[in-house]
Design a protein around this motif. Sequence first.
Motif, PDB file in Angstrom:
ATOM      1  N   LEU A 145       0.831  -1.212   0.000  1.00  0.00           N
ATOM      2  CA  LEU A 145       0.000   0.000   0.000  1.00  0.00           C
ATOM      3  C   LEU A 145       0.867   1.265   0.000  1.00  0.00           C
ATOM      4  O   LEU A 145       0.522   2.267  -0.645  1.00  0.00           O
ATOM      5  N   ILE A 146       2.017   1.223   0.706  1.00  0.00           N
ATOM      6  CA  ILE A 146       2.937   2.371   0.673  1.00  0.00           C
ATOM      7  C   ILE A 146       3.522   2.486  -0.737  1.00  0.00           C
ATOM      8  O   ILE A 146       3.603   3.576  -1.316  1.00  0.00           O
ATOM      9  N   LEU A 169       2.164   1.489  -3.513  1.00  0.00           N
ATOM     10  CA  LEU A 169       1.098   1.976  -4.412  1.00  0.00           C
ATOM     11  C   LEU A 169       0.958   3.497  -4.306  1.00  0.00           C
ATOM     12  O   LEU A 169       0.945   4.203  -5.324  1.00  0.00           O
ATOM     13  N   ALA A 170       0.883   3.987  -3.060  1.00  0.00           N
ATOM     14  CA  ALA A 170       0.689   5.431  -2.862  1.00  0.00           C
ATOM     15  C   ALA A 170       1.874   6.222  -3.418  1.00  0.00           C
ATOM     16  O   ALA A 170       1.688   7.246  -4.091  1.00  0.00           O
ATOM     17  N   LEU A 208       1.995   6.040  -7.368  1.00  0.00           N
ATOM     18  CA  LEU A 208       0.937   6.908  -7.896  1.00  0.00           C
ATOM     19  C   LEU A 208       1.332   8.379  -7.760  1.00  0.00           C
ATOM     20  O   LEU A 208       1.203   9.163  -8.717  1.00  0.00           O
ATOM     21  N   THR A 209       1.836   8.751  -6.568  1.00  0.00           N
ATOM     22  CA  THR A 209       2.186  10.156  -6.323  1.00  0.00           C
ATOM     23  C   THR A 209       3.316  10.597  -7.246  1.00  0.00           C
ATOM     24  O   THR A 209       3.246  11.685  -7.855  1.00  0.00           O
ATOM     25  N   ILE A 228       1.967  11.055 -10.795  1.00  0.00           N
ATOM     26  CA  ILE A 228       1.167  12.282 -10.935  1.00  0.00           C
ATOM     27  C   ILE A 228       2.091  13.509 -10.961  1.00  0.00           C
ATOM     28  O   ILE A 228       1.903  14.426 -11.770  1.00  0.00           O
ATOM     29  N   ALA A 247      -2.851   3.049 -11.956  1.00  0.00           N
ATOM     30  CA  ALA A 247      -4.061   3.723 -11.453  1.00  0.00           C
ATOM     31  C   ALA A 247      -3.997   5.233 -11.679  1.00  0.00           C
ATOM     32  O   ALA A 247      -5.041   5.895 -11.637  1.00  0.00           O
ATOM     33  N   SER A 248      -2.797   5.787 -11.907  1.00  0.00           N
ATOM     34  CA  SER A 248      -2.713   7.225 -12.179  1.00  0.00           C
ATOM     35  C   SER A 248      -3.361   7.562 -13.524  1.00  0.00           C
ATOM     36  O   SER A 248      -3.794   8.688 -13.740  1.00  0.00           O
ATOM     37  N   LYS A 249      -3.434   6.571 -14.419  1.00  0.00           N
ATOM     38  CA  LYS A 249      -4.088   6.816 -15.726  1.00  0.00           C
ATOM     39  C   LYS A 249      -5.602   6.687 -15.575  1.00  0.00           C
ATOM     40  O   LYS A 249      -6.342   7.623 -15.762  1.00  0.00           O
ATOM     41  N   ARG A 250      -6.027   5.499 -15.234  1.00  0.00           N
ATOM     42  CA  ARG A 250      -7.455   5.231 -14.996  1.00  0.00           C
ATOM     43  C   ARG A 250      -7.558   3.855 -14.349  1.00  0.00           C
ATOM     44  O   ARG A 250      -6.610   3.073 -14.405  1.00  0.00           O
ATOM     45  N   MET A 251      -8.705   3.584 -13.776  1.00  0.00           N
ATOM     46  CA  MET A 251      -8.907   2.324 -13.049  1.00  0.00           C
ATOM     47  C   MET A 251      -8.695   1.112 -13.968  1.00  0.00           C
ATOM     48  O   MET A 251      -8.081   0.121 -13.585  1.00  0.00           O
ATOM     49  N   SER A 252      -9.184   1.214 -15.207  1.00  0.00           N
ATOM     50  CA  SER A 252      -9.124   0.060 -16.098  1.00  0.00           C
ATOM     51  C   SER A 252      -7.736  -0.163 -16.683  1.00  0.00           C
ATOM     52  O   SER A 252      -7.514  -1.144 -17.395  1.00  0.00           O
ATOM     53  N   TRP A 281      -6.569  -5.968 -12.534  1.00  0.00           N
ATOM     54  CA  TRP A 281      -6.832  -6.138 -11.113  1.00  0.00           C
ATOM     55  C   TRP A 281      -6.761  -7.583 -10.657  1.00  0.00           C
ATOM     56  O   TRP A 281      -6.693  -7.862  -9.460  1.00  0.00           O
ATOM     57  N   ARG A 294     -13.897   5.623 -10.121  1.00  0.00           N
ATOM     58  CA  ARG A 294     -13.869   4.533  -9.134  1.00  0.00           C
ATOM     59  C   ARG A 294     -12.601   4.546  -8.276  1.00  0.00           C
ATOM     60  O   ARG A 294     -12.535   3.895  -7.241  1.00  0.00           O
ATOM     61  N   ARG A 295     -11.602   5.301  -8.723  1.00  0.00           N
ATOM     62  CA  ARG A 295     -10.365   5.360  -7.932  1.00  0.00           C
ATOM     63  C   ARG A 295     -10.608   6.030  -6.582  1.00  0.00           C
ATOM     64  O   ARG A 295      -9.937   5.724  -5.600  1.00  0.00           O
ATOM     65  N   PHE A 310      -9.316   4.473  -3.091  1.00  0.00           N
ATOM     66  CA  PHE A 310      -8.454   5.147  -2.112  1.00  0.00           C
ATOM     67  C   PHE A 310      -9.141   5.243  -0.743  1.00  0.00           C
ATOM     68  O   PHE A 310      -8.481   5.117   0.293  1.00  0.00           O
ATOM     69  N   LEU A 324      -8.811   1.853   0.876  1.00  0.00           N
ATOM     70  CA  LEU A 324      -7.440   1.622   1.333  1.00  0.00           C
ATOM     71  C   LEU A 324      -7.137   2.452   2.591  1.00  0.00           C
ATOM     72  O   LEU A 324      -6.419   1.991   3.484  1.00  0.00           O
ATOM     73  N   VAL A 333      -0.021   6.494   6.456  1.00  0.00           N
ATOM     74  CA  VAL A 333      -0.349   5.972   5.122  1.00  0.00           C
ATOM     75  C   VAL A 333      -1.845   6.187   4.846  1.00  0.00           C
ATOM     76  O   VAL A 333      -2.231   6.600   3.738  1.00  0.00           O
ATOM     77  N   TYR A 354      -3.835   8.279   1.804  1.00  0.00           N
ATOM     78  CA  TYR A 354      -4.928   7.824   0.925  1.00  0.00           C
ATOM     79  C   TYR A 354      -6.147   8.744   1.009  1.00  0.00           C
ATOM     80  O   TYR A 354      -6.843   8.946   0.013  1.00  0.00           O
ATOM     81  N   LEU A 374      -5.325  11.597  -1.214  1.00  0.00           N
ATOM     82  CA  LEU A 374      -5.478  11.190  -2.625  1.00  0.00           C
ATOM     83  C   LEU A 374      -6.957  11.119  -3.014  1.00  0.00           C
ATOM     84  O   LEU A 374      -7.345  11.587  -4.095  1.00  0.00           O
ATOM     85  N   PHE A 394      -8.651  13.395  -5.926  1.00  0.00           N
ATOM     86  CA  PHE A 394      -9.310  12.775  -7.080  1.00  0.00           C
ATOM     87  C   PHE A 394     -10.800  13.148  -7.125  1.00  0.00           C
ATOM     88  O   PHE A 394     -11.371  13.300  -8.202  1.00  0.00           O
TER      89      PHE A 394
END
Lengths: 330, 60
Positions: free
Chosen positions: A141-142, A144-145, A148-149, A152, A289-294, A298, B5-6, B10, B13, B35, B39, B42, B46
Motif C-alpha cells: 500500500l505504501i 502503491l501510494a 501513484l504520487t 502524478i 491507477a494514475s491513468k485510470r482504473m481500467s 486487477w 472509481r479510484r 483510495f 485503502l 499511510v 490515501y 489522494l 481525485f
Amino acid sequence: MTLGAVIVIAVALAFDYTNGFHDAANSIATVVSTRVLSPRYAVLWAATFNFIAFLIFKTAVASTIAKDVVHQDVLTIGVIFGGLVGAIGWNLITFFLGLPTSSSHALVGGIGGAAVARHGFHVLISSGLRKIGIFIVLSPLIGLALGLTFMILIQWMFHRVKRVDRLNKGFRRGQLFSAAAYSLGHGGNDAQKTMGIILAVLIAAGTVGPDADVPIWVVLAAHSAIALGTLSGGWRIVKTMGSKITRLQPAGGMAAETGAAITLFYTSYAGIPVSTTHTITGAIIGVGASKRMSAVRWTMAGRVVVAWIVTIPGAAIIAAVTSLIVQAVA
Amino acid sequence: MPFDRRITLFAVLAVVCFALTPLADDKYDQVPPIVGTGYVVLAILFLLDWWSRHRATRGR
C-alpha cells in the motif's frame, strides 16, 4: 560447528540464491521492457547493487528474523531446517500454481510452524509477528501510494513538454538510477532474511552468543548468494512485470521503482522483513491507477491478496510436518 | 461524467490502513495512520478533480 548446522547454512544460502534468481525479474523487468538496457547488462546492473547493499544497510531485518519470530531457546537446528524446508516447499508449490507469493512471508510462516509443531503456540513472539503481519499489508500500500504520487508529479511537471522523445530519453537514463535503488533495497531486505536464518543457526550451534551481531562472513555470503542468483538466472525469467500488471513507459517505470525503493529503504532501516515482490507490484499498480482504473489488471492485485492470506499458514503446515519428521528421525 | 472509481479505492485503502493502527506496536503505531491519511488526501484530490470535470461537462 556440527554437520547439521553446516547443511542448514548451505540450504539457507541456496534459498537466498533462488530468491535472487526469482526476484531479479522485478528489479530489471521495467528496464528491459523499456529497452534502457539489454537483459544481460540489466542483470549485471541489478546483481551489482544487490551485492553492495551490505555497505548501506545494517542488519536489523536479520535480527528480526532470528530473534523476533519465535523464542530463541526453541530455535534448534531441526526447527530451522523444518522452517527452511517449509518456505522452499511452499515457494515451489506456488511457483507452479502461478501465485505471486513472498519468500519472506513463507520463511516467517515456516519458522513459526516448525517451532509451534514442537513446542506449542506460546513460543511465538506476538509483537514481532504483529510487526511483520501489519507490514505484509502496508508495504504494497505504501508502494502503491508512492508510485501513484510520483507518476502524478511527473505528469504535472512535464505536461507542457512537446518533445516527448527527448523526455523519454531522460526518463530512460533516470530508470538506471531507480532500478539501482530498487536493487539496493531488494538486496538489503531479502539478503538479510538469510542472514537472520544463519545467525539463528550459529546461536543454536553455540558458535556465537544470543546477543551477537551478524558476523561479516555471513553478511558477505548472503549478499553474494542473492547477487549470484540474480546474475545466473534472472534474465531467463524476465517476462516483463510491467506488461503483466499495466503497460509501462520509462516515466512509469521510474516512478514505480522509486516508490518501491523508498518503501524498501524504510523497512530495511526499521528492521521489518517485507515482500519485495508485493512492494513493486503495489507501486506498478499505483502507476497504472494514475491513468485510470481500467489501466490496471486487477486480477494480479487479487492474486497478491490471496497470497497474503495463504502463504504463512501454507508454509507453516509444511514446516510443521517436516519438523516433526526430523524430530522422529533424530 | 461517470464516477471515478479510484476515489472509492483510495477511501477503502484508507479505511484498511486506519483499521491496522490498533494492531501495530508502539514503535510503529504512527505508520498506518500516516499511510491512511495519504490515501484520504489522494481520495479528496481525485474527488475534487472528478467534481470539477463533472461540473464542466454538465455546463456544456
